[in-house]
Structure formats: C-alpha cells, structure tokens
Design a protein around this motif. Structure first.
Motif, PDB file in Angstrom:
ATOM      1  N   ALA A  58      -5.536  12.398  -3.656  1.00 20.07           N
ATOM      2  CA  ALA A  58      -6.369  11.632  -4.585  1.00 20.07           C
ATOM      3  C   ALA A  58      -5.898  10.183  -4.667  1.00 20.07           C
ATOM      4  CB  ALA A  58      -6.340  12.284  -5.966  1.00 20.07           C
ATOM      5  N   ARG A  59      -4.589   9.979  -4.749  1.00 20.70           N
ATOM      6  CA  ARG A  59      -4.076   8.607  -4.817  1.00 20.70           C
ATOM      7  C   ARG A  59      -4.368   7.851  -3.523  1.00 20.70           C
ATOM      8  NH1 ARG A  59       1.525  11.080  -6.999  1.00 20.70           N
ATOM      9  NH2 ARG A  59       0.830  11.576  -9.119  1.00 20.70           N
ATOM     10  N   ALA A  60      -4.170   8.514  -2.399  1.00 21.53           N
ATOM     11  CA  ALA A  60      -4.429   7.859  -1.116  1.00 21.53           C
ATOM     12  C   ALA A  60      -5.895   7.496  -0.960  1.00 21.53           C
ATOM     13  CB  ALA A  60      -3.979   8.776   0.027  1.00 21.53           C
ATOM     14  N   SER A  61      -6.768   8.290  -1.569  1.00 22.20           N
ATOM     15  CA  SER A  61      -8.206   8.038  -1.430  1.00 22.20           C
ATOM     16  C   SER A  61      -8.636   6.738  -2.109  1.00 22.20           C
ATOM     17  CB  SER A  61      -9.002   9.212  -2.004  1.00 22.20           C
ATOM     18  OG  SER A  61      -8.903   9.261  -3.423  1.00 22.20           O
ATOM     19  N   LEU A  62      -7.792   6.191  -2.988  1.00 24.18           N
ATOM     20  CA  LEU A  62      -8.126   4.945  -3.689  1.00 24.18           C
ATOM     21  C   LEU A  62      -7.836   3.701  -2.857  1.00 24.18           C
ATOM     22  CD1 LEU A  62      -6.620   5.770  -7.220  1.00 24.18           C
ATOM     23  CD2 LEU A  62      -8.981   6.093  -6.447  1.00 24.18           C
ATOM     24  N   VAL A  63      -7.131   3.883  -1.759  1.00 21.61           N
ATOM     25  CA  VAL A  63      -6.645   2.750  -0.976  1.00 21.61           C
ATOM     26  C   VAL A  63      -7.775   1.863  -0.462  1.00 21.61           C
ATOM     27  CG1 VAL A  63      -5.588   2.208   1.264  1.00 21.61           C
ATOM     28  CG2 VAL A  63      -4.444   3.779  -0.311  1.00 21.61           C
ATOM     29  N   GLY A  64      -8.908   2.437  -0.119  1.00 23.72           N
ATOM     30  CA  GLY A  64      -9.970   1.669   0.510  1.00 23.72           C
ATOM     31  C   GLY A  64     -10.837   0.844  -0.422  1.00 23.72           C
ATOM     32  N   LEU A 107       5.942   3.202   0.374  1.00 24.01           N
ATOM     33  CA  LEU A 107       7.273   2.668   0.078  1.00 24.01           C
ATOM     34  C   LEU A 107       7.812   3.179  -1.254  1.00 24.01           C
ATOM     35  CD1 LEU A 107       9.537   0.688   0.942  1.00 24.01           C
ATOM     36  CD2 LEU A 107       8.310  -1.105  -0.292  1.00 24.01           C
ATOM     37  N   PHE A 108       6.922   3.247  -2.267  1.00 29.20           N
ATOM     38  CA  PHE A 108       7.318   3.700  -3.595  1.00 29.20           C
ATOM     39  C   PHE A 108       7.310   5.223  -3.706  1.00 29.20           C
ATOM     40  CE2 PHE A 108       5.499  -0.561  -5.005  1.00 29.20           C
ATOM     41  CZ  PHE A 108       6.752  -1.142  -5.113  1.00 29.20           C
ATOM     42  N   GLY A 109       6.948   5.919  -2.642  1.00 25.14           N
ATOM     43  CA  GLY A 109       6.929   7.379  -2.683  1.00 25.14           C
ATOM     44  C   GLY A 109       5.778   7.952  -3.508  1.00 25.14           C
ATOM     45  N   ILE A 110       4.731   7.148  -3.711  1.00 23.63           N
ATOM     46  CA  ILE A 110       3.583   7.594  -4.512  1.00 23.63           C
ATOM     47  C   ILE A 110       2.646   8.427  -3.662  1.00 23.63           C
ATOM     48  CG2 ILE A 110       1.601   6.803  -5.858  1.00 23.63           C
ATOM     49  CD1 ILE A 110       3.228   4.160  -6.273  1.00 23.63           C
ATOM     50  N   ILE A 111       2.534   8.047  -2.404  1.00 31.11           N
ATOM     51  CA  ILE A 111       1.632   8.745  -1.468  1.00 31.11           C
ATOM     52  C   ILE A 111       2.481   9.506  -0.449  1.00 31.11           C
ATOM     53  CG2 ILE A 111      -0.157   8.446   0.294  1.00 31.11           C
ATOM     54  CD1 ILE A 111      -1.034   5.915  -1.199  1.00 31.11           C
ATOM     55  N   ILE A 133      -1.409  10.181   4.311  1.00 29.90           N
ATOM     56  CA  ILE A 133      -1.502   8.919   5.034  1.00 29.90           C
ATOM     57  C   ILE A 133      -2.847   8.819   5.745  1.00 29.90           C
ATOM     58  CG2 ILE A 133      -0.492   7.521   6.878  1.00 29.90           C
ATOM     59  CD1 ILE A 133       2.188   8.828   6.258  1.00 29.90           C
ATOM     60  N   ILE A 134      -3.261   9.935   6.353  1.00 31.42           N
ATOM     61  CA  ILE A 134      -4.548   9.949   7.060  1.00 31.42           C
ATOM     62  C   ILE A 134      -5.690   9.677   6.083  1.00 31.42           C
ATOM     63  CG2 ILE A 134      -6.169  11.440   8.300  1.00 31.42           C
ATOM     64  CD1 ILE A 134      -3.714  12.810   9.538  1.00 31.42           C
ATOM     65  N   THR A 135      -5.605  10.277   4.892  1.00 28.81           N
ATOM     66  CA  THR A 135      -6.635  10.036   3.875  1.00 28.81           C
ATOM     67  C   THR A 135      -6.698   8.568   3.499  1.00 28.81           C
ATOM     68  OG1 THR A 135      -6.370  12.273   2.968  1.00 28.81           O
ATOM     69  CG2 THR A 135      -7.387  10.621   1.537  1.00 28.81           C
ATOM     70  N   GLY A 136      -5.539   7.957   3.324  1.00 30.46           N
ATOM     71  CA  GLY A 136      -5.509   6.533   2.984  1.00 30.46           C
ATOM     72  C   GLY A 136      -6.131   5.679   4.065  1.00 30.46           C
ATOM     73  N   ILE A 137      -5.813   5.978   5.328  1.00 32.87           N
ATOM     74  CA  ILE A 137      -6.373   5.205   6.440  1.00 32.87           C
ATOM     75  C   ILE A 137      -7.881   5.421   6.539  1.00 32.87           C
ATOM     76  CG2 ILE A 137      -6.381   4.951   8.949  1.00 32.87           C
ATOM     77  CD1 ILE A 137      -3.381   5.658   8.885  1.00 32.87           C
ATOM     78  N   ASP A 191      -3.021  11.249 -14.251  1.00 32.99           N
ATOM     79  CA  ASP A 191      -2.007  11.669 -13.275  1.00 32.99           C
ATOM     80  C   ASP A 191      -2.221  11.005 -11.919  1.00 32.99           C
ATOM     81  OD1 ASP A 191      -0.867  13.302 -15.169  1.00 32.99           O
ATOM     82  OD2 ASP A 191      -1.952  15.098 -14.533  1.00 32.99           O
ATOM     83  N   ILE A 192      -3.453  10.672 -11.627  1.00 30.70           N
ATOM     84  CA  ILE A 192      -3.745   9.975 -10.368  1.00 30.70           C
ATOM     85  C   ILE A 192      -3.420   8.496 -10.487  1.00 30.70           C
ATOM     86  CG2 ILE A 192      -5.556   9.335  -8.733  1.00 30.70           C
ATOM     87  CD1 ILE A 192      -7.047  11.874  -9.570  1.00 30.70           C
ATOM     88  N   PHE A 193      -3.886   7.864 -11.561  1.00 30.46           N
ATOM     89  CA  PHE A 193      -3.841   6.411 -11.656  1.00 30.46           C
ATOM     90  C   PHE A 193      -2.468   5.856 -12.025  1.00 30.46           C
ATOM     91  CE2 PHE A 193      -4.213   2.582 -14.324  1.00 30.46           C
ATOM     92  CZ  PHE A 193      -4.706   1.695 -13.369  1.00 30.46           C
ATOM     93  N   VAL A 194      -1.836   6.409 -13.051  1.00 29.16           N
ATOM     94  CA  VAL A 194      -0.596   5.815 -13.572  1.00 29.16           C
ATOM     95  C   VAL A 194       0.477   5.659 -12.493  1.00 29.16           C
ATOM     96  CG1 VAL A 194       1.279   6.093 -15.222  1.00 29.16           C
ATOM     97  CG2 VAL A 194      -1.071   6.566 -15.925  1.00 29.16           C
ATOM     98  N   PRO A 195       0.758   6.679 -11.676  1.00 29.86           N
ATOM     99  CA  PRO A 195       1.761   6.470 -10.619  1.00 29.86           C
ATOM    100  C   PRO A 195       1.342   5.439  -9.578  1.00 29.86           C
ATOM    101  CG  PRO A 195       1.430   8.818 -11.014  1.00 29.86           C
ATOM    102  CD  PRO A 195       0.329   8.098 -11.731  1.00 29.86           C
ATOM    103  N   MET A 196       0.025   5.180  -9.463  1.00 29.46           N
ATOM    104  CA  MET A 196      -0.451   4.214  -8.469  1.00 29.46           C
ATOM    105  C   MET A 196      -0.321   2.768  -8.932  1.00 29.46           C
ATOM    106  SD  MET A 196      -1.565   5.120  -5.469  1.00 29.46           S
ATOM    107  CE  MET A 196      -2.777   3.883  -5.000  1.00 29.46           C
ATOM    108  N   ILE A 197       0.030   2.552 -10.195  1.00 25.86           N
ATOM    109  CA  ILE A 197       0.067   1.194 -10.736  1.00 25.86           C
ATOM    110  C   ILE A 197       0.976   0.260  -9.925  1.00 25.86           C
ATOM    111  CG2 ILE A 197       0.794  -0.188 -12.728  1.00 25.86           C
ATOM    112  CD1 ILE A 197      -0.342   1.989 -14.529  1.00 25.86           C
ATOM    113  N   PRO A 198       2.217   0.669  -9.546  1.00 25.24           N
ATOM    114  CA  PRO A 198       3.045  -0.256  -8.749  1.00 25.24           C
ATOM    115  C   PRO A 198       2.386  -0.659  -7.429  1.00 25.24           C
ATOM    116  CG  PRO A 198       4.373   1.542  -9.622  1.00 25.24           C
ATOM    117  CD  PRO A 198       2.955   1.904  -9.901  1.00 25.24           C
ATOM    118  N   ALA A 199       1.791   0.302  -6.733  1.00 27.66           N
ATOM    119  CA  ALA A 199       1.143  -0.012  -5.451  1.00 27.66           C
ATOM    120  C   ALA A 199      -0.059  -0.921  -5.660  1.00 27.66           C
ATOM    121  CB  ALA A 199       0.722   1.281  -4.748  1.00 27.66           C
ATOM    122  N   LEU A 200      -0.824  -0.666  -6.712  1.00 31.65           N
ATOM    123  CA  LEU A 200      -1.981  -1.514  -6.993  1.00 31.65           C
ATOM    124  C   LEU A 200      -1.538  -2.909  -7.425  1.00 31.65           C
ATOM    125  CD1 LEU A 200      -4.167   1.114  -8.865  1.00 31.65           C
ATOM    126  CD2 LEU A 200      -4.470   0.270  -6.536  1.00 31.65           C
TER     127      LEU A 200
END
Length: 473
Positions: free
Chosen positions: A415-421, A469-473, A374-378, A172-181
């Motif tokens: 959880a998805r935002a935490s993968l950004v770094g 942009l994709f509405g994932i985060i 957003i803050i988590t991603g940053i 559930d965390i990873f699959v929606p993140m595929i476009p952003a990744l």
C-alpha cells in the motif's frame, strides 16, 4: 489482443495531444470510440460512455462547485495574505518565484483538492510569470509535481483508496510514509531551485528598488503596469545553452499576451475585508466537514458555494457576475471530465484495463516475489499515469498484494509503495484537475506533458528510494 489494443489506445492518445494534432477533448472522445469499434464492441459504446459519465458525474459536480466556491474566495481576498507573503519572498528573482510556486502549491494542497490548489497557485503566480516573461510550463510543472506529493494525504484520495482496497487503516499506511514524502517534497523544492536558476540565467537576475519592493503587491499583483520598473542587474537575456526549448517556446508564445491582463488586484471591487473571518471560518468548516466525511464532497461544495455567494454578494446582479466570471473555467473543466468519461468508460467496459493489469502482473518473474513492494512502487509510476486511481488501486494493487503475500510481503508495504507514483499521476490526462491548471495558465497540455513528465517521474523515484532507505517500503 485487448492488452495490445489498450496500450495502443493510450499511446495514440498521448502522441496525438503531445504533437497537437487533436485537442484533448476531441482525443478523449474520438480515440476510445474508434478503438471500441476496433475490438468489435462498437454496439456497446453507448453503454460504456453512460457508465463512465455516471462514475465521473460526482467528480464533475464537485469540480464545478469547487471552482465557484474557491473562485469566490479568491475574489473576496481570503488568500491574499498568503499570496502577499509568498510574493514578498519572491520579489522579482526568477529563482525565488519558482520556489515560491512550489511552496504555495504545497501549502494549498493541504485541503486535498487539486483543482483548488491550481486555482489559487495560478491566480497568485501567473501575474509574476507574465510580467517577467518567465516560462509558464515551469509554473505548471512545479505546481503539479508539488501537488502530486501532497496528494498522498489521507483525505487526498490515493491513500484512502489503497486502505479500502486492501482493508487497512489509512493512518497505518500514511504516517510511516511521512519521512519519504518529506524527502519527495524537498526534491520538488530542489527542482524548483534548479529550474529557477535556469530561468534566472535565461532572463537575468531581476530586482526591484526599495520603493517598488514596498509596493510589490501593487506592482506585481495588480492590474496595472509595473514590469517597466524592473531592471536587469546580472545575467543575460539569451536562452542559455542548457535551457529547455519547450518552456522557452511556451514563454515566447505568451510573452505578447499581457495587454489588459489582470491578476490579483489588491484594489479589486470584489474584496470583502469585513467578511474575512467569516470566509476563513466557512472554508475551515467546509474542509473539516470534507475530512470528516459528514456529507458527500459535491454536496458540501454546492452548499458552500451557495452560502459564499449569498453572504459576500447579496445582490443578484453581483452573484450573476461572479458566476459568469468563473463560468469559463467551469465549462472547460466539466467538459473535459465528461470527455474523459468516454476514455475511462471504454477502457474499463471493454476489459482493456483488466487485461493490461493481468499482463503486467504476469510478466513479473517468480524470483521477484520477495521484492513485490519495490515492483509495486516502480509500476505505480506509469500505471497511475495511464489509468485512473480507481482503476489502479481497486484493480491492480489487490493483485500485487496477493502476489506479495505469497512471498511474505506485508500488504502495508504494498500500500505504501503504491503511493509512489502520485507526483506523476497529477499530470495524467485522466486527472480533471490538470485541465484547470493548464487552462488557467494558458499552457498547451502537450507542452505541459513534455516538460513535466520527466521531472515528476524523477520525483516519484526519489520518494521510492527514500522509502527503501528509511525501511518504510
């Protein structure tokens, strides 16, 4: 006070290694030891170090046997077909070579192990960079950033940690993140094109005649000469006004180090073409067992290394020769891991990590609560660089998730935002695999850090923007 000392310890470490005042191993040991005394907990230093070593011992064992296993697979020619395909694409064009580095690193990263990725990528591409006198920090920077994007695979570690910490399903965390990744990986390719064009401008556009192209495996991957068979058809040999000074300096230092160099020689005595499908099947089985978590990863690589050595090199002298051939990498990496255990042990044992995390979370204004994703991603960009994935995902992310839940932000978004770094995380001095990369590439860690940090941080921000942009985060 612990918060200030924690940031000061990390800053001191980074400054000293980037200025080359201390070696990474010495800095990883001595700097935390001094700060441990400074916080008045010098008497507990031994306990902190033993705890750190205990936590990292499985990682060290995994890396040791993974280096032996994949070193043997490289020796026997398992990855030669992939390498030949990449090299045919690269020819002798610096831009293609940098793009090929990114593509190869991304493909090999599918196994989820950074050390494996770096061993294969450097073994394949290092001869090209050396022959054409290209910047070696360009190779390490592109490879590390590409691997960082791919490190978000569910079996790569960060996604599993985020899922465990927040009690979520990794899919559930990873699959929606595929476009952003995917956008992040595309950004790495674009970065490779830009850096490659700069290398082409610095060195000139190099081509090989048809006969040499047909023999590219021998000329560019072999142990013999071949650089004299390239010719410059356009561009200059100057540095160019927009070239990076650091990679040029690194390239110049290594330019004269090519005497006796041996790459992936297609005629090397260790090749085992008759055992190709056995080795391929063994590797697939090993990776499948790792993904399915049938056994602890160190045990899997221990068994795999023993089996690979026994089948491919049944005679004891040959086995000893293969182990000796990879002993340098094993010793360097394992030594660095245990040195890092001092750093992480002191950082955790003294409570610096907790105080740093609490300070950062407390510094977030209440009005920013609805934007916690957003803050988590940053925050993930610097925090995953300055601390281990375990410290970030098990110590910081749950706190951020609680703060976000109070404002209606889903734990999945956190959880998805935490993968950004992760693109930047793979160049962290606390990641053992990065020492495999710089060690095999003969690049100073400080040079790699100065060159890579800005590009990896930019890639992380691209992933974050794509997620928004994709509405994932």
């Amino acid at each position: 006070m612990l918060t200030i000392l924690g940031f000061a310890m990390i800053a001191t470490f980074l400054v000293l290694i980037m200025m080359k005042k201390m070696s990474p191993i010495a800095a990883l040991v001595l700097i935390p030891a001094l700060f441990c005394v400074a916080v008045g907990q010098g008497a507990k230093l031994g306990d902190y170090v033993i705890d750190g070593v205990g936590n990292l011992a499985p990682t060290a064992a995994m890396l040791m046997f993974a280096i032996v296993y994949f070193g043997v697979m490289i020796d026997v020619g398992l990855f030669d077909p992939i390498v030949r395909g990449i090299l045919r694409f690269c020819k002798a064009d610096p831009m293609r070579i940098v793009v090929g580095t990114a593509v190869l690193a991304a493909i090999v990263s599918l196994d989820g192990d950074g050390s494996t990725t770096f061993m294969i990528t450097v073994s394949a591409m290092y001869p090209l960079y050396k022959r054409l006198k290209m910047s070696l920090v360009v190779m390490t920077g592109v490879a590390a950033t590409a691997n960082g994007v791919m490190n978000t695979l569910p079996w790569g570690g960060p996604t599993a940690r985020a899922a465990t910490a927040l009690k979520l399903d990794a899919g559930d965390i990873f699959v929606p993140m595929i476009p952003a990744l995917g956008v992040g990986l595309l950004a790495v390719i674009v970065l490779a094109v830009v850096l490659g064009r700069r290398e082409r401008k610095r060195l000139g556009f190099l081509t090989l005649d048809e006969a040499v192209i047909q023999e590219s495996e021998t000329v560019l991957v072999g142990a013999g000469g071949g650089s004299d068979r390239t010719r410059k058809t356009s561009g200059g040999a100057g540095t160019g006004t927009d070239a990076e000074p650091e990679p040029e300096a690194a390239a110049d230092r290594d330019a004269d180090d090519d005497e006796g160099f041996k790459g992936l020689d297609p005629n090397r005595a260790t090749l085992r073409p008759k055992l190709y499908w056995f080795n391929a099947g063994l590797t697939v089985a090993l990776l499948t067992a790792m993904i399915m978590e049938l056994m602890p990863i160190p045990v899997l690589f221990l068994l795999g290394a023993a089996l690979a050595l026994t089948v491919n090199f049944p005679h004891m002298p040959d086995q000893r020769a293969r182990i000796a051939a990879h002993a340098d990498n094993v010793l360097n990496v394992s030594g660095m891991v245990f040195a890092a255990a001092v750093f992480t042990g002191v950082l955790s044992g003294t409570g610096m990590v907790e105080h740093m995390a609490d300070w950062l979370v407390g510094a977030i204004p209440d009005g920013m609560g609805p934007h916690m994703a957003i803050i988590t991603g940053i925050l993930s960009v610097p925090l995953t660089y300055f601390m281990s994935n375990d410290g970030f995902y098990f110590g910081v992310v749950p706190v951020l998730a609680e703060a976000g839940a109070a404002h209606g932000v889903s734990p999945l978004e956190i959880a998805r935002a935490s993968l950004v770094g992760q693109p930047l995380h793979m160049s962290s001095p606390l990641v053992p695999a990065v020492y495999v990369l710089v060690g095999m590439a003969k690049v100073e860690f400080g040079d790699h850090t100065r060159f890579t940090v800005k590009w990896a941080a930019l890639t992380s921000l691209v992933v974050l923007c794509a997620g928004l942009l994709f509405g994932i985060i």
